[in-house]
Design a protein around this motif. Sequence first.
Motif, PDB file in Angstrom:
ATOM      1  N   ASP A  18      17.416  -3.524 -14.870  1.00  0.00           N
ATOM      2  CA  ASP A  18      17.269  -2.732 -13.644  1.00  0.00           C
ATOM      3  C   ASP A  18      18.661  -2.257 -13.273  1.00  0.00           C
ATOM      4  O   ASP A  18      19.559  -3.071 -13.056  1.00  0.00           O
ATOM      5  CB  ASP A  18      16.727  -3.608 -12.502  1.00  0.00           C
ATOM      6  CG  ASP A  18      15.233  -3.763 -12.602  1.00  0.00           C
ATOM      7  OD1 ASP A  18      14.580  -2.814 -13.108  1.00  0.00           O
ATOM      8  OD2 ASP A  18      14.718  -4.818 -12.180  1.00  0.00           O
ATOM      9  N   TYR A  19      18.845  -0.954 -13.221  1.00  0.00           N
ATOM     10  CA  TYR A  19      20.165  -0.423 -12.880  1.00  0.00           C
ATOM     11  C   TYR A  19      20.105   0.380 -11.600  1.00  0.00           C
ATOM     12  O   TYR A  19      19.118   1.078 -11.342  1.00  0.00           O
ATOM     13  CB  TYR A  19      20.668   0.498 -14.000  1.00  0.00           C
ATOM     14  CG  TYR A  19      21.226  -0.249 -15.197  1.00  0.00           C
ATOM     15  CD1 TYR A  19      22.462  -0.888 -15.115  1.00  0.00           C
ATOM     16  CD2 TYR A  19      20.520  -0.298 -16.391  1.00  0.00           C
ATOM     17  CE1 TYR A  19      22.962  -1.564 -16.218  1.00  0.00           C
ATOM     18  CE2 TYR A  19      21.013  -0.973 -17.484  1.00  0.00           C
ATOM     19  CZ  TYR A  19      22.247  -1.609 -17.391  1.00  0.00           C
ATOM     20  OH  TYR A  19      22.735  -2.276 -18.469  1.00  0.00           O
ATOM     21  N   THR A  20      21.169   0.278 -10.830  1.00  0.00           N
ATOM     22  CA  THR A  20      21.309   1.200  -9.702  1.00  0.00           C
ATOM     23  C   THR A  20      22.662   1.881  -9.845  1.00  0.00           C
ATOM     24  O   THR A  20      23.655   1.243 -10.162  1.00  0.00           O
ATOM     25  CB  THR A  20      21.260   0.471  -8.340  1.00  0.00           C
ATOM     26  OG1 THR A  20      22.263  -0.546  -8.347  1.00  0.00           O
ATOM     27  CG2 THR A  20      19.917  -0.167  -8.092  1.00  0.00           C
ATOM     28  N   ILE A  21      22.652   3.171  -9.621  1.00  0.00           N
ATOM     29  CA  ILE A  21      23.893   3.944  -9.730  1.00  0.00           C
ATOM     30  C   ILE A  21      24.199   4.510  -8.361  1.00  0.00           C
ATOM     31  O   ILE A  21      23.347   5.159  -7.752  1.00  0.00           O
ATOM     32  CB  ILE A  21      23.732   5.082 -10.758  1.00  0.00           C
ATOM     33  CG1 ILE A  21      23.395   4.485 -12.138  1.00  0.00           C
ATOM     34  CG2 ILE A  21      24.994   5.927 -10.819  1.00  0.00           C
ATOM     35  CD1 ILE A  21      23.100   5.516 -13.196  1.00  0.00           C
ATOM     36  N   SER A  22      25.390   4.220  -7.864  1.00  0.00           N
ATOM     37  CA  SER A  22      25.761   4.798  -6.568  1.00  0.00           C
ATOM     38  C   SER A  22      27.115   5.500  -6.690  1.00  0.00           C
ATOM     39  O   SER A  22      27.906   5.189  -7.576  1.00  0.00           O
ATOM     40  CB  SER A  22      25.783   3.731  -5.479  1.00  0.00           C
ATOM     41  OG  SER A  22      26.386   2.570  -5.970  1.00  0.00           O
ATOM     42  N   VAL A  23      27.319   6.411  -5.795  1.00  0.00           N
ATOM     43  CA  VAL A  23      28.485   7.293  -5.903  1.00  0.00           C
ATOM     44  C   VAL A  23      29.241   7.333  -4.580  1.00  0.00           C
ATOM     45  O   VAL A  23      28.626   7.378  -3.519  1.00  0.00           O
ATOM     46  CB  VAL A  23      28.019   8.728  -6.271  1.00  0.00           C
ATOM     47  CG1 VAL A  23      29.168   9.688  -6.213  1.00  0.00           C
ATOM     48  CG2 VAL A  23      27.401   8.744  -7.645  1.00  0.00           C
TER      49      VAL A  23
END
Length: 768
Positions: free
Chosen positions: A505-510
């Motif tokens: 499970d990946y979350t990408i935030s910027v």
Amino acid sequence: VMASMAHLQEEKLRLQEELLGLQEKLAARENDELSHSLQLQGQVETLKAKLLEQAQEISRLRSELGGTDTEKHRDLLVAENERLRQEMKACEGELRELRRQQQVPCQDCAHLQENAELQERVSQLQREAEEMRAKLSELELEVQQKTNRLAEVELRLKDSLAERAEEEERLSRRLRDSQETIASLKSQPQQIKYIIKTVEVESAKAKQALCESQSRNQYLQEQVGMQRQVLKEMEQQLQSSQKTAAQLRAQIVMYEAELERAHGQMLEEMQAMEEEKNRAIEEAFSRAQVEMKAVHENLAGVRTNLLTLQPALRTLTHDYNSLKRQVRDFPLLLQETLRSARAEIGQAIEEVHNTNRELLRKYRRELQLRKKCHNELVRLKGNIRVFGRVRPITKEDGDGPEAANAVTFDADDDAVLHLLHKGKQVSFELDKVFPPQASQEEVFQEVQALVTSCIDGYNVCIFAYGQTGAGKTYTMEGTAANPGINQRALQLLFSEVRSKAADWDYTISVSAAEIYNESLRDLLGKEPQEKLEIKLCPDGSGQLYVPGLTEFRVQSVEDINKVFEFGHVNRVTECTNLNEHSSRSHALLIVTVRGLDRSTGLRTTGKLNLVDLAGSERVGRSGAEGSRLREAQHINKSLSALGDVIYALRSRQGHVPFRNSKLTYLLQDSLSGDSKTLMMVQVSPAEKNTSETLCSLKFAERVRSVELGPVSRKAELAAWPSQEQLEVPKGPPSSGTAAPSGRGHTSSSPGQLSGRSASIRRKLQTSG
Ligand code: ADP
Ligand code: MG
């Protein structure tokens, strides 16, 4: 035939019924005729009655004129008159007597009174007499009139009597004639005329009567004619119906004949059929007998055959029994065979399984080995890598000698670049050099591995370094049509994350930030003006964080575009001259990839820092003043600090001066440890930019050429020049700065071997 007979009989019955109906109709017609003639007779009768009535009317008229009664009345009146006259005479005489009595004077009053009374009575009587006389005269007058009228009437009566007698006679005669005429009407209609003529002569009245009679006669004649016609029609109808009846009768007779004939025929046919049947039976019988004989013969043959077949049957039975036995034994046999086959197969499977397991084990070991080797290779290649990118000559460069190309490349070595500066050719060697024609795609291809290692939990920094206008922003952000590393990296991350979605499970935030004049601003925040501080995590992990820095979770390219746009807008609204501003500030895009292995619960966090550095061009020492000077100083300071940090890291010094600038401090954990860093040095190939290009390339080579190893670390420490010092060319620094190693087994200097391969060999030696 029977059916047709029945049908014919039915028809006959129907026809008889019809005939009966017609006869009835005929009778009814005859009755009608009779009643018609009766009616005619009745009419004649009524005519007679009318004649009688007329005669009566005549007699009545005559009696009305009557004379005898009047005569009597007159006689009576005359007699009355006489009687009244006599009475009057008597009264006069009495009156005279009374007068005489009155003239004698009476002595006593009784007489006198009586006298008066008597006198009064006399006068009364006299009055009465007078009245009587008037009445008498009246009556006399009346009598006279009546007498006259009587005479008249008598005269008329005589006339009318005569007339009446005549008329009576005539009418009776006429009646007789009429009767005769009526009687003879049917036979002799012509006579009527004659009679009419005879009657015509008689008198006017008779003529009238005759006329009437004639018209009536005519009417009657018409009626009779009509009746006759009706009669004729009826007769015709009768005739026709009789004819039809006759026809029908004939038909019936015909039908009967037919019926009889049919019956006869049927009988004949039946007889014939009977005969036929008999004949057929006989034939069949004879044929059957013949067949029977044949069958008997056949039977005899079959019987003999049967006798011969018996032994064959016996052998067959025997065969069958043996086969049966075999079939009974077959399942057992089959089971046994199956069991053995199964065992064999099981064994084979087991073997294959074992081999598989062994292979899998070996494969895993190999995989681990490969990973180890890969890591080792990456490590050997250096966690800090320096690329050069030369932008093409653009329109902004103008034309003429100023815009001439001063950069050339080595056809065989993609890591070498030659710069013509002030008539001298200077060569530089980096990890890789991208010529102007290199596309964004090609550039990204080289960066890709760094980006993916971010998913594995490594921290990555990519810097774009170079003078303003050398293509830093182009490389990092690119254009909408041809995006740079920023967008491509995020796209790659998305696709990688998607491909690993089965286990992770990946979350990408910027986040996006800007460092200007050593102050940090959040480009995605609500208040971009606010200055942010970098703080140490209170949990004692030694990690840094920026309180208040906005982080957006992104899931698609659309999200990234939105974030970029937002950051851009913030950057634009906050400054008046974007180009100027952007060249004087560092722009950071920080992508954080957090992963969770669902099966093991292992968590990883990787950070990708994409930094578009401020322009590295030197601001002339003389001209710059005030804010410009401050900016320049800040930029110099931060770029120098970056160089220091990278140098310290690459030479594995114990102390890395992260705190010397906001930029290095912020990126501390992304630069140290297992982190990977890429410095993309952008240069312009134009002639007019050669001195800045030279500076940039020197910076690049210096960063890159730092020797690894504990000895070189110490040696290099003093040799790292500041950003200021870069301005003064000192000649090839790498060969000079590559300090001799304190311990014996270091490499030979990079000057002796072709830089890259030599350094790799050295590393291989050191790592054993
Ligand atoms: P910087 O950010 O270093 O100041 P820019 O990225 O703004 O420089 O580039 C300056 C100009 O040169 C821009 O118009 C850009 O489109 C162009 N440019 C830079 N690099 C390239 C390249 N590799 N190919 C084509 N055009 C380039
Ligand atoms: Mg720029």
